[in-house]
Design an enzyme around this catalytic site. Structure first.
Site, PDB file in Angstrom:
ATOM      1  N   ALA A  27     -26.449   4.694   9.279  1.00 16.94           N
ATOM      2  CA  ALA A  27     -26.242   3.252   9.306  1.00 16.94           C
ATOM      3  C   ALA A  27     -26.965   2.702  10.533  1.00 16.94           C
ATOM      4  O   ALA A  27     -27.191   3.426  11.504  1.00 16.94           O
ATOM      5  CB  ALA A  27     -24.750   2.950   9.383  1.00 16.94           C
TER       6      ALA A  27
ATOM      7  N   GLU B  59     -21.614  10.943  13.593  1.00 20.19           N
ATOM      8  CA  GLU B  59     -20.855   9.761  14.029  1.00 20.19           C
ATOM      9  C   GLU B  59     -19.968  10.044  15.233  1.00 20.19           C
ATOM     10  O   GLU B  59     -19.751   9.193  16.087  1.00 20.19           O
ATOM     11  CB  GLU B  59     -19.993   9.228  12.873  1.00 20.19           C
ATOM     12  CG  GLU B  59     -20.785   8.571  11.748  1.00 20.19           C
ATOM     13  CD  GLU B  59     -21.253   9.543  10.680  1.00 20.19           C
ATOM     14  OE1 GLU B  59     -21.253  10.773  10.915  1.00 20.19           O
ATOM     15  OE2 GLU B  59     -21.642   9.058   9.598  1.00 20.19           O
TER      16      GLU B  59
ATOM     17  N   GLY C 213     -24.747   7.864   7.673  1.00 18.97           N
ATOM     18  CA  GLY C 213     -24.816   7.151   6.395  1.00 18.97           C
ATOM     19  C   GLY C 213     -25.940   7.652   5.502  1.00 18.97           C
ATOM     20  O   GLY C 213     -25.861   7.535   4.271  1.00 18.97           O
TER      21      GLY C 213
HETATM   22  N1  DAK Z   1     -29.797   2.965  13.694  1.00 21.69           N
HETATM   23  C1  DAK Z   1     -30.715   2.140  14.266  1.00 21.69           C
HETATM   24  N2  DAK Z   1     -31.913   2.575  14.719  1.00 21.69           N
HETATM   25  C2  DAK Z   1     -32.194   3.871  14.614  1.00 21.69           C
HETATM   26  C3  DAK Z   1     -31.286   4.799  14.053  1.00 21.69           C
HETATM   27  C4  DAK Z   1     -30.033   4.295  13.554  1.00 21.69           C
HETATM   28  N3  DAK Z   1     -29.120   5.061  12.958  1.00 21.69           N
HETATM   29  N4  DAK Z   1     -31.850   6.022  14.083  1.00 21.69           N
HETATM   30  C5  DAK Z   1     -33.067   5.864  14.659  1.00 21.69           C
HETATM   31  N5  DAK Z   1     -33.275   4.584  14.980  1.00 21.69           N
HETATM   32  C6  DAK Z   1     -34.462   4.000  15.606  1.00 21.69           C
HETATM   33  C7  DAK Z   1     -34.497   4.333  17.098  1.00 21.69           C
HETATM   34  O1  DAK Z   1     -33.700   3.455  17.828  1.00 21.69           O
HETATM   35  C8  DAK Z   1     -35.972   4.170  17.390  1.00 21.69           C
HETATM   36  O2  DAK Z   1     -36.256   2.781  17.487  1.00 21.69           O
HETATM   37  P1  DAK Z   1     -37.281   2.254  18.671  1.00 21.69           P
HETATM   38  O3  DAK Z   1     -36.691   2.719  19.955  1.00 21.69           O
HETATM   39  O4  DAK Z   1     -38.599   2.933  18.346  1.00 21.69           O
HETATM   40  O5  DAK Z   1     -37.283   0.766  18.480  1.00 21.69           O
HETATM   41  C9  DAK Z   1     -36.635   4.650  16.106  1.00 21.69           C
HETATM   42  O6  DAK Z   1     -35.637   4.586  15.082  1.00 21.69           O
HETATM   43  C10 DAK Z   1     -37.115   6.104  16.205  1.00 21.69           C
HETATM   44  O7  DAK Z   1     -36.018   6.881  16.638  1.00 21.69           O
HETATM   45  P2  DAK Z   1     -36.155   7.937  17.856  1.00 21.69           P
HETATM   46  O8  DAK Z   1     -37.119   7.461  18.864  1.00 21.69           O
HETATM   47  O9  DAK Z   1     -34.772   8.237  18.307  1.00 21.69           O
HETATM   48  O10 DAK Z   1     -36.783   9.184  17.066  1.00 21.69           O
HETATM   49  P3  DAK Z   1     -36.638  10.727  17.407  1.00 21.69           P
HETATM   50  O11 DAK Z   1     -37.580  11.422  16.486  1.00 21.69           O
HETATM   51  O12 DAK Z   1     -36.741  10.971  18.877  1.00 21.69           O
HETATM   52  O13 DAK Z   1     -35.120  11.092  16.989  1.00 21.69           O
HETATM   53  C11 DAK Z   1     -33.180  11.051  15.529  1.00 21.69           C
HETATM   54  C12 DAK Z   1     -34.740  11.042  15.642  1.00 21.69           C
HETATM   55  C13 DAK Z   1     -32.829  10.844  14.045  1.00 21.69           C
HETATM   56  C14 DAK Z   1     -32.662  12.450  15.957  1.00 21.69           C
HETATM   57  C15 DAK Z   1     -32.583   9.971  16.415  1.00 21.69           C
HETATM   58  O14 DAK Z   1     -33.223   8.738  16.129  1.00 21.69           O
HETATM   59  C16 DAK Z   1     -31.114   9.782  16.227  1.00 21.69           C
HETATM   60  O15 DAK Z   1     -30.287  10.563  16.701  1.00 21.69           O
HETATM   61  N6  DAK Z   1     -30.761   8.685  15.505  1.00 21.69           N
HETATM   62  C17 DAK Z   1     -29.364   8.308  15.314  1.00 21.69           C
HETATM   63  C18 DAK Z   1     -28.718   9.239  14.326  1.00 21.69           C
HETATM   64  C19 DAK Z   1     -27.270   8.872  14.131  1.00 21.69           C
HETATM   65  O16 DAK Z   1     -26.451   8.920  15.053  1.00 21.69           O
HETATM   66  N7  DAK Z   1     -26.974   8.521  12.921  1.00 21.69           N
HETATM   67  C20 DAK Z   1     -25.635   8.180  12.536  1.00 21.69           C
HETATM   68  C21 DAK Z   1     -25.532   6.711  12.654  1.00 21.69           C
HETATM   69  S1  DAK Z   1     -23.882   6.213  12.510  1.00 21.69           S
HETATM   70  C22 DAK Z   1     -18.205   2.773  10.209  1.00 21.69           C
HETATM   71  C23 DAK Z   1     -18.852   3.026   9.046  1.00 21.69           C
HETATM   72  C24 DAK Z   1     -19.948   3.809   9.005  1.00 21.69           C
HETATM   73  C25 DAK Z   1     -20.429   4.369  10.130  1.00 21.69           C
HETATM   74  C26 DAK Z   1     -19.803   4.104  11.331  1.00 21.69           C
HETATM   75  C27 DAK Z   1     -18.713   3.313  11.382  1.00 21.69           C
HETATM   76  N8  DAK Z   1     -17.041   1.929  10.255  1.00 21.69           N
HETATM   77  C28 DAK Z   1     -16.491   1.481   8.985  1.00 21.69           C
HETATM   78  C29 DAK Z   1     -16.452   1.519  11.510  1.00 21.69           C
HETATM   79  C30 DAK Z   1     -21.590   5.144  10.007  1.00 21.69           C
HETATM   80  C31 DAK Z   1     -22.329   5.405  10.820  1.00 21.69           C
HETATM   81  C32 DAK Z   1     -23.567   6.046  10.921  1.00 21.69           C
HETATM   82  O17 DAK Z   1     -24.323   6.368  10.024  1.00 21.69           O
END
Ligand code: DAK
Length: 258
Positions: A65, A132, A109
């Protein structure tokens, strides 16, 4: 609807939906999920489409997400706007088969979206995870429930509690991915598989999908009862007569989808 965050094309009788928000690794913004909802509904409504494939880029199916959007929510806003439920679950509601073709990151997500599809074909560079916990929340689009059903308690618990990623080989061994293919072949292989399904009798395909999904929602005896009822119902279709006649006459069936 004009799409800004994905493309929708038809290849034969398959709808191919490609998530396309490369600068954010296909992070699932609300706008993207509105478009995905619309694209899945369009494919469902199109008589020429028998199955769908959802894919992303070589680097990311979807990295979760959109964390920037999530951060702006408080409880009242998430509850009132029906966060997640409002526009995330259309792939799970589709009655036509949906294949997730996953390359690169399928995190949070993104992993949950892949698991909403009927099965996952993974590229050899795929990485699955529910990170998450590392941003202080819990999976919110089915991760704790669907991942546990796919891979069992121990592995699901470890992945959700630590946020570690699973590579494609581990995902296949654990039953999360149906199979792994070389990255270069991923989309063609998924479309070919979807095409093969789309060419079969549509009532039989839709009933099969409904029944396998029933296995996740009910007891064994209720599931067997549902299967027996739909099995009996199949004897009223023109495609049952055609399929059996074609087999006995040693020819290809000409499905009527009735
Ligand atoms: N959201 C927004 N932007 C994201 C993103 C994300 N999930 N993942 C990556 N990006 C963006 C980065 O910010 C970066 O943007 P710029 O800085 O270039 O503007 C760009 O994509 C490239 O990312 P990286 O520079 O980080 O790329 P790397 O190759 O170094 O790393 C990575 C790739 C996938 C390992 C890393 O980007 C990463 O860890 N991303 C986040 C992964 C993550 O934590 N995903 C889970 C998201 S939370 C809820 C309901 C649902 C949820 C939560 C609460 N409630 C009902 C309360 C669900 C949540 C999720 O899915």
């Amino acid at each position: 609807m004009t799409y800004q965050n994905l493309t929708l094309e038809t290849r034969g009788n398959v709808a191919l939906i490609t998530l396309n928000r490369p600068k954010a690794l296909n992070a699932l913004s609300s706008a993207l999920m509105d478009e995905l909802t619309d694209a899945v509904r369009a494919a469902e409504a199109d008589d020429g489409v028998g199955a769908m494939v959802i894919t992303g880029s070589d680097k990311a199916f979807a990295a979760g997400a959109d964390i920037g959007e999530l951060k702006a929510h408080d409880f009242a806003r998430a509850y009132v706007e029906n966060l997640i439920s409002r526009n995330w679950e259309e792939p799970a509601r589709a009655r036509k088969p949906v294949i997730a073709a996953v390359a690169g990151y399928a995190l949070g997500g993104g992993c949950e979206l892949a698991m909403m599809c009927d099965f996952i074909i993974a590229a050899d560079n795929a990485k699955f995870g529910q990170p998450e916990i590392r941003i202080g929340v819990v999976p919110g689009a089915g991760g704790t429930q669907r991942l546990t059903r796919f891979v069992g308690k121990s592995k699901a618990m470890e992945m959700c509690l630590t946020g570690r990623m699973m590579d494609a080989g581990e995902a296949e061994r654990a039953g999360l991915a149906s199979r792994v293919v070389p990255l270069a072949d991923l989309v063609d292989e998924a479309v070919k598989t979807a095409q093969a399904i789309a060419e079969l009798s549509r009532p039989a395909v839709m009933a099969t999908k409904e029944l396998v999904n029933t296995a996740y929602e009910t007891t064994l005896s209720e599931g067997i009862r549902a299967e027996r009822r739909l099995f009996h119902a199949m004897f009223s279709t023109a495609d049952k007569d055609e399929g059996m006649a074609a087999f006995l006459e040693k020819r290809e069936p000409d499905w009527k989808h009735r």
